[in-house]
Design an enzyme around this catalytic site. Sequence first.
Site, PDB file in Angstrom:
ATOM      1  N   ASN A  14       1.143  -0.594   0.025  1.00  0.00           N
ATOM      2  CA  ASN A  14       0.164   0.510  -0.125  1.00  0.00           C
ATOM      3  C   ASN A  14       1.134   1.406  -0.082  1.00  0.00           C
ATOM      4  O   ASN A  14       0.431   2.234  -0.043  1.00  0.00           O
ATOM      5  CB  ASN A  14      -0.525   0.223   0.916  1.00  0.00           C
ATOM      6  N   ILE A  24       1.057   7.234   0.240  1.00  0.00           N
ATOM      7  CA  ILE A  24       0.509   6.003   0.906  1.00  0.00           C
ATOM      8  C   ILE A  24      -1.025   5.904   0.907  1.00  0.00           C
ATOM      9  O   ILE A  24      -1.614   6.612   0.156  1.00  0.00           O
ATOM     10  CB  ILE A  24       0.504   5.996   2.197  1.00  0.00           C
ATOM     11  N   CYS A  25      -1.513   4.592   0.416  1.00  0.00           N
ATOM     12  CA  CYS A  25      -3.289   4.531  -0.103  1.00  0.00           C
ATOM     13  C   CYS A  25      -3.632   4.438   1.538  1.00  0.00           C
ATOM     14  O   CYS A  25      -3.019   2.428   2.123  1.00  0.00           O
ATOM     15  CB  CYS A  25      -3.301   3.211  -0.945  1.00  0.00           C
ATOM     16  N   LEU A  26      -4.365   5.064   1.808  1.00  0.00           N
ATOM     17  CA  LEU A  26      -4.848   4.689   3.378  1.00  0.00           C
ATOM     18  C   LEU A  26      -6.418   5.883   2.614  1.00  0.00           C
ATOM     19  O   LEU A  26      -6.361   6.239   3.163  1.00  0.00           O
ATOM     20  CB  LEU A  26      -4.177   4.989   3.923  1.00  0.00           C
TER      21      LEU A  26
END
Lengths: 540, 152
Positions: free
Chosen positions: B79, B86-88
């Site tokens: 992620n 950041i993939c959040l």
Amino acid sequence: MGQCLCCDEKDGELPSLSVPPPETASLPSPLQPNISVDRDRSFPSHVIPASEASHLRRMLPHIDSLVLQTLAVIGNLVENDQETPPSMLRLQALSNKGHGWLLVLHSMVNVIPINEPLGPAVITLVLDDCALPAKDSITKVPRMFWLSAKASKRGRSDPNRHRNICIALGCIAEKLAGPTSVALLTDSTLDYLIANLDPLHHPSVVLFSLIALEKFAQTSENKIALNKRFHQESQHPLLVLEKWKLADDYMKRQVGFCSEWCLDNLFVSEGRPFTYERTDTSAINVMLNSQDVSEYLKIAANGLEARCDASSFESVRCTYQADAGIWYYEALIVTPGIMQIGWATKSSKFLNYEGYGIGDDEYSIAYDGCRNLIWYEAESIPHTLQQWKPGDILGCLLNIDREEVIFSLNGVALAPNSQLFKSAKSGFFAAASFMSFQQCEFNFGSKPFHFAPSGIVVCAFNDHALLTPEQKIILPRSKKLEQLRLTNIHEDSCSLCCDAPAVITLLPCRHQGYCSGCARQLESCPLCRSSIQERAVLSS
Amino acid sequence: MAGLPRRIIKETQRLMAEPVPGISAVPDEQNARYFHVVVAGPEGSPFEGGVFKLELFLPEEYPMSAPKVRFMTKIYHPNIDKLGRICLDILKDKWSPALQIRTVLLSIQALLSAPNPDDPLANDVAELWKVNEAEAIRNAREWTRTYAMGNI
């Protein structure tokens, strides 16, 4: 101070490549072979492991040309969300493998010419967009460039390359503030940068060494080491350079500005009063607003000159608001790179990290004399005036009554432009945005204008505005931070802004603790995400 | 520093006074909206023993819009991409102004403990994480050793 022959050469002239400077010719160490510009510029085989050397050596001419291609296209990149140019993508890919990053760095240092206005910005951009280097690569940087006090002296004959080294060092120090920055500021790096502050150097080498030191000082440990080092010198080098503030040479003037700023904000020297304490501002009634500026812009103590050394697009508005009439101000162009100077209302947003500034929304319009564009709503149209250069005077005329903006360079005016008035009718401020390493000085009328428009009566802010003595003080950062620490926060204030009183209850969820200003901006409850039907005022 | 909002002052004061275990967030000396962050790799994760640097920036609209956070230390994680992005969800559409710097950093720490290859940002990493988790974890350990140890 010891003399060496290579220092006698004039700035800008390359020494003969075949004759190594005498001071270094006798050093037998394998790390210091016959030192010459030739060696400095050749493939850095002393830091690249043999396993990668042959491959990377073949790549070097290719990398050089990618850097030059990037430099050529970057000035044409006008859309903020335009795609990254292919040459830059290739550089990113190369820098991501093994020692490729070092080689990209090496190549930029060698090939970017000193007279290219966008050169420094390209070094910063490429390093910013490349994947991060491994620590091992960082620790090799001082050795790759043979940094030392001697290298600094030798560099007087190759200011181009040494200016680029300093730009790169500063950029890495800023990007990797913290332990990596400490690791990069070795004794030899420090010796090199301090030696570069000698006024005998090309002013652009002095300038970018100073900026590099400023960026290293963002890490406290380095700042302490630097302050200690400055005080060991027989005379604080910045106290000498500070006097260049009034130099006719615009490069020296930048050095003077940065030295003064550093002495006020970073390297505070005992016994030296802050500039604001000894600047006469009695005739100045309007300034760049130190409360209405993005974070990294540097404003001089007289409130009229500004400079950006960050990689973001920094913006500022002036203190006086014009609502009717005809207004005029001038900006003295100190650096020839990208600045967007013009007019903005308070609705214009400073999105320095996204690269949006004056001229990038419907509430502002700006002149860009580097790319020769007029900016409005983040769209640009080309104009026909010459590219600006240091010493030029930009004139900005705002005719609110006729809904016109007229820009001029050295008295040559463009046709009136009325775009700004599509979304705004009043509430205008002089405003400007600055790319990295750009600087200009505003004249709102405290001095005579160079090119006052003829055939029309214009007002100057300075004749109409008023500032209290307190408002004229542009506090150094350390003092500002001190004030912040003393700020108290009331317990019954809004949980979102911590500022206004919390009086609103959201319905139907009944969550509370918000002020009316924040509540108005909410679409759903910050706590339970349920949609808001009513913002009820709580009576306690 | 354009009149720093009290919200930011308050969060900063609290971060300094009561730091989160395994996380340090220090405001930049010159820009109070910019934080230098260090997160320790969580125990039991392939990032254990590593020390990861991040940068966190509070945009002008904060807290109405999310902080911008990015890894500065290279990390092998499905992620998190090469540029440290950041993939959040809480940094994107699931942001709420009730969240804080502290809660964001805790979420990132949790993401290190529980990678989510079904919502990938780094496709090659996510692919390997799905087809050969053991090898992916080996890679993550290796990257942690190379880039996240002895770097502080």
